[in-house]
Design a protein around this motif. Sequence first.
Motif, PDB file in Angstrom:
ATOM      1  N   ALA A  67      21.150   8.015 -23.057  1.00 46.00           N
ATOM      2  CA  ALA A  67      22.348   8.248 -22.167  1.00 46.00           C
ATOM      3  C   ALA A  67      21.934   7.689 -20.734  1.00 46.00           C
ATOM      4  CB  ALA A  67      22.578   9.644 -22.288  1.00 46.00           C
ATOM      5  N   PHE A  68      20.683   7.353 -20.377  1.00 46.44           N
ATOM      6  CA  PHE A  68      20.467   6.921 -19.061  1.00 46.44           C
ATOM      7  C   PHE A  68      20.257   5.512 -19.146  1.00 46.44           C
ATOM      8  CE2 PHE A  68      18.982  11.099 -19.064  1.00 46.44           C
ATOM      9  CZ  PHE A  68      19.436  11.761 -17.968  1.00 46.44           C
ATOM     10  N   ASP A  69      21.017   4.796 -18.180  1.00 45.20           N
ATOM     11  CA  ASP A  69      20.849   3.294 -18.164  1.00 45.20           C
ATOM     12  C   ASP A  69      20.880   2.974 -16.732  1.00 45.20           C
ATOM     13  OD1 ASP A  69      23.315   3.281 -17.629  1.00 45.20           O
ATOM     14  OD2 ASP A  69      23.840   2.672 -19.782  1.00 45.20           O
ATOM     15  N   HIS A  70      20.850   1.433 -16.370  1.00 47.11           N
ATOM     16  CA  HIS A  70      20.857   1.151 -15.003  1.00 47.11           C
ATOM     17  C   HIS A  70      22.214   1.593 -14.403  1.00 47.11           C
ATOM     18  CE1 HIS A  70      17.077  -0.934 -14.405  1.00 47.11           C
ATOM     19  NE2 HIS A  70      17.306  -1.336 -15.580  1.00 47.11           N
ATOM     20  N   ASP A  71      23.228   1.511 -15.005  1.00 48.15           N
ATOM     21  CA  ASP A  71      24.573   1.955 -14.621  1.00 48.15           C
ATOM     22  C   ASP A  71      24.510   3.519 -14.374  1.00 48.15           C
ATOM     23  OD1 ASP A  71      25.244  -0.739 -14.397  1.00 48.15           O
ATOM     24  OD2 ASP A  71      25.921  -0.750 -16.377  1.00 48.15           O
ATOM     25  N   HIS A  72      23.703   4.233 -15.246  1.00 42.68           N
ATOM     26  CA  HIS A  72      24.077   5.605 -15.118  1.00 42.68           C
ATOM     27  C   HIS A  72      22.588   6.241 -15.056  1.00 42.68           C
ATOM     28  CE1 HIS A  72      27.367   4.279 -17.752  1.00 42.68           C
ATOM     29  NE2 HIS A  72      28.089   5.020 -17.039  1.00 42.68           N
ATOM     30  N   PRO A  73      21.862   6.095 -13.992  1.00 42.31           N
ATOM     31  CA  PRO A  73      20.374   6.554 -13.667  1.00 42.31           C
ATOM     32  C   PRO A  73      20.512   7.970 -13.432  1.00 42.31           C
ATOM     33  CG  PRO A  73      21.254   5.672 -11.752  1.00 42.31           C
ATOM     34  CD  PRO A  73      22.264   5.256 -12.759  1.00 42.31           C
ATOM     35  N   ALA A  74      21.710   8.693 -12.978  1.00 43.66           N
ATOM     36  CA  ALA A  74      21.500  10.087 -12.574  1.00 43.66           C
ATOM     37  C   ALA A  74      22.667  10.615 -13.612  1.00 43.66           C
ATOM     38  CB  ALA A  74      21.754  10.384 -11.183  1.00 43.66           C
ATOM     39  N   LEU A  75      22.614  11.706 -14.224  1.00 41.33           N
ATOM     40  CA  LEU A  75      23.663  12.466 -15.071  1.00 41.33           C
ATOM     41  C   LEU A  75      23.396  13.895 -15.211  1.00 41.33           C
ATOM     42  CD1 LEU A  75      23.128  10.201 -18.306  1.00 41.33           C
ATOM     43  CD2 LEU A  75      25.119  10.064 -16.557  1.00 41.33           C
ATOM     44  N   CYS A  76      24.763  14.592 -14.923  1.00 44.16           N
ATOM     45  CA  CYS A  76      24.698  16.082 -15.211  1.00 44.16           C
ATOM     46  C   CYS A  76      24.578  16.663 -16.843  1.00 44.16           C
ATOM     47  CB  CYS A  76      25.863  16.489 -14.641  1.00 44.16           C
ATOM     48  SG  CYS A  76      27.326  16.286 -15.372  1.00 44.16           S
ATOM     49  N   LEU A  77      24.497  17.536 -17.206  1.00 39.96           N
ATOM     50  CA  LEU A  77      24.360  17.990 -18.294  1.00 39.96           C
ATOM     51  C   LEU A  77      25.357  17.673 -19.361  1.00 39.96           C
ATOM     52  CD1 LEU A  77      22.189  19.430 -20.023  1.00 39.96           C
ATOM     53  CD2 LEU A  77      23.393  21.590 -19.733  1.00 39.96           C
ATOM     54  N   THR A  78      26.661  17.831 -18.657  1.00 42.14           N
ATOM     55  CA  THR A  78      27.895  17.636 -19.434  1.00 42.14           C
ATOM     56  C   THR A  78      27.836  15.944 -19.630  1.00 42.14           C
ATOM     57  OG1 THR A  78      29.206  19.492 -18.221  1.00 42.14           O
ATOM     58  CG2 THR A  78      30.567  17.622 -19.551  1.00 42.14           C
ATOM     59  N   ASP A  79      27.591  15.254 -18.712  1.00 41.47           N
ATOM     60  CA  ASP A  79      27.706  13.776 -18.810  1.00 41.47           C
ATOM     61  C   ASP A  79      26.576  13.385 -20.135  1.00 41.47           C
ATOM     62  OD1 ASP A  79      29.643  13.300 -17.229  1.00 41.47           O
ATOM     63  OD2 ASP A  79      27.970  12.882 -15.511  1.00 41.47           O
ATOM     64  N   ILE A  80      25.433  14.002 -20.161  1.00 42.05           N
ATOM     65  CA  ILE A  80      24.354  13.461 -20.860  1.00 42.05           C
ATOM     66  C   ILE A  80      24.873  14.087 -22.369  1.00 42.05           C
ATOM     67  CG2 ILE A  80      22.121  14.037 -21.740  1.00 42.05           C
ATOM     68  CD1 ILE A  80      21.404  14.783 -19.152  1.00 42.05           C
ATOM     69  N   SER A  81      25.552  15.006 -22.495  1.00 45.88           N
ATOM     70  CA  SER A  81      26.069  15.356 -23.889  1.00 45.88           C
ATOM     71  C   SER A  81      27.161  14.594 -24.235  1.00 45.88           C
ATOM     72  CB  SER A  81      26.867  16.870 -23.522  1.00 45.88           C
ATOM     73  OG  SER A  81      27.307  17.348 -24.819  1.00 45.88           O
ATOM     74  N   ARG A  82      27.969  14.036 -23.357  1.00 44.14           N
ATOM     75  CA  ARG A  82      29.078  13.022 -24.057  1.00 44.14           C
ATOM     76  C   ARG A  82      28.463  11.673 -24.235  1.00 44.14           C
ATOM     77  NH1 ARG A  82      31.128   9.370 -20.873  1.00 44.14           N
ATOM     78  NH2 ARG A  82      30.430  10.466 -19.004  1.00 44.14           N
ATOM     79  N   ARG A  83      27.625  11.352 -23.500  1.00 45.93           N
ATOM     80  CA  ARG A  83      27.242   9.877 -23.750  1.00 45.93           C
ATOM     81  C   ARG A  83      26.166   9.868 -24.802  1.00 45.93           C
ATOM     82  NH1 ARG A  83      27.145   5.879 -20.386  1.00 45.93           N
ATOM     83  NH2 ARG A  83      25.083   5.494 -20.634  1.00 45.93           N
ATOM     84  N   ALA A  84      25.532  11.249 -25.205  1.00 44.36           N
ATOM     85  CA  ALA A  84      24.611  11.111 -26.338  1.00 44.36           C
ATOM     86  C   ALA A  84      25.496  11.627 -27.464  1.00 44.36           C
ATOM     87  CB  ALA A  84      23.556  12.116 -25.962  1.00 44.36           C
ATOM     88  N   GLY A  85      26.351  12.182 -27.445  1.00 42.32           N
ATOM     89  CA  GLY A  85      27.293  12.414 -28.677  1.00 42.32           C
ATOM     90  C   GLY A  85      26.831  13.696 -29.442  1.00 42.32           C
ATOM     91  N   LEU A  86      26.393  14.498 -28.502  1.00 46.32           N
ATOM     92  CA  LEU A  86      25.799  15.780 -28.891  1.00 46.32           C
ATOM     93  C   LEU A  86      26.675  17.033 -28.183  1.00 46.32           C
ATOM     94  CD1 LEU A  86      22.128  14.813 -28.341  1.00 46.32           C
ATOM     95  CD2 LEU A  86      23.185  14.966 -30.360  1.00 46.32           C
ATOM     96  N   SER A  87      26.531  18.146 -28.981  1.00 45.09           N
ATOM     97  CA  SER A  87      27.156  19.357 -28.526  1.00 45.09           C
ATOM     98  C   SER A  87      26.372  19.860 -27.147  1.00 45.09           C
ATOM     99  CB  SER A  87      26.941  20.410 -29.408  1.00 45.09           C
ATOM    100  OG  SER A  87      25.793  20.903 -29.626  1.00 45.09           O
ATOM    101  N   LEU A  88      27.200  20.565 -26.116  1.00 46.82           N
ATOM    102  CA  LEU A  88      26.376  20.819 -25.030  1.00 46.82           C
ATOM    103  C   LEU A  88      25.202  21.815 -25.397  1.00 46.82           C
ATOM    104  CD1 LEU A  88      26.875  20.411 -21.933  1.00 46.82           C
ATOM    105  CD2 LEU A  88      28.429  22.498 -22.083  1.00 46.82           C
ATOM    106  N   THR A  89      25.198  22.590 -26.399  1.00 47.91           N
ATOM    107  CA  THR A  89      24.286  23.548 -26.791  1.00 47.91           C
ATOM    108  C   THR A  89      23.141  22.703 -27.064  1.00 47.91           C
ATOM    109  OG1 THR A  89      25.748  25.344 -27.312  1.00 47.91           O
ATOM    110  CG2 THR A  89      23.510  25.571 -28.097  1.00 47.91           C
ATOM    111  N   THR A  90      23.239  21.716 -28.008  1.00 49.94           N
ATOM    112  CA  THR A  90      22.035  20.975 -28.382  1.00 49.94           C
ATOM    113  C   THR A  90      21.435  20.198 -27.209  1.00 49.94           C
ATOM    114  OG1 THR A  90      22.906  20.796 -30.756  1.00 49.94           O
ATOM    115  CG2 THR A  90      21.290  19.067 -29.972  1.00 49.94           C
ATOM    116  N   THR A  91      22.250  19.644 -26.595  1.00 53.43           N
ATOM    117  CA  THR A  91      22.067  18.859 -25.340  1.00 53.43           C
ATOM    118  C   THR A  91      20.967  19.576 -24.302  1.00 53.43           C
ATOM    119  OG1 THR A  91      23.966  17.613 -25.276  1.00 53.43           O
ATOM    120  CG2 THR A  91      22.830  17.511 -23.347  1.00 53.43           C
ATOM    121  N   HIS A  92      21.396  20.900 -24.070  1.00 49.02           N
ATOM    122  CA  HIS A  92      20.823  21.679 -23.086  1.00 49.02           C
ATOM    123  C   HIS A  92      19.523  22.151 -23.703  1.00 49.02           C
ATOM    124  CE1 HIS A  92      19.777  25.701 -21.378  1.00 49.02           C
ATOM    125  NE2 HIS A  92      20.536  25.326 -20.099  1.00 49.02           N
TER     126      HIS A  92
END
Length: 276
Positions: free
Chosen positions: A26-51
């Motif tokens: 989920a992290f790349d040069h255009d997205h070096p800093a992400l909140c939990l919700t953004d990680i969940s969305r970009r990884a295609g995972l539920s918020l619980t799993t991402t957490h």
Amino acid sequence: MPTTADAALSRAARSAPDRLLSVLAAFDHDHPALCLTDISRRAGLSLTTTHRLVGALTEWGALERDDSGVYHVGLRLWEVAALAPRGLALRQAALPHLEDLYEATHENVQLAVRDGSEVVYTEWISGRSSVGVHIRVGARWPLHVTGVGLVLLAYGDAELQKEYCARPLASLTPYTLTDAGRLRRTLAEVRRSGVAVSDRQVTEDALSVAAPVRGPGGTLVAAVSVVVPQADAQVPVLVPAVRLAARGISRALGWQPDAGRTRGGARPAGGAASHR
């Protein structure tokens, strides 16, 4: 049309390693800093799993959380990546020779390796007056659009070249190689000469000259290049400088130039392959 249930089932079917890697991806040069919700969305995972996964990665040191709750890639990943043969060790061996090439040209100097069908830049030295380039350490480009990429493709195996030339070739400028037949001829010339010249392939104001970097036994491990303004490019002057840097890095990596013909038909001398 996939339903919500289908999507949930697809997510559940992903293995634990796949889910873990999707969080890191989920992290790349255009997205070096992400909140939990953004990680969940970009990884295609539920918020619980991402957490849960983010917590484990943070505890291990692969991710770091700042005071605002935003996550960044952690230093532990850098420590592990430094062990890669084509990573820090290659950069350390190459850096003195890259600096020499920069001092000789005062232009952009680059070191790159191949990852699948892309070139990945592992080092870059730029002067304040050098031509602007869309390059940074870790940047990726299709192999056929850069000098270093042409070198890495030219000395790749026949199957790699066959598959690459069979796919659609991305065009970045009117001068980018997009014809498979022309690309094959260019690769043959690179192998014959030992040098690639990429003329206005990525931007219309830049030209690069690249040469192969070899390891023990002559195995191709990387490519080095210098990028100059296209209007002022003096290719015959640049070729010996780039070739000297490539040979210096190769020697530092254990290549023995007098051990006979290198693998892949590489030759230590020759002219430049140009496709203007």
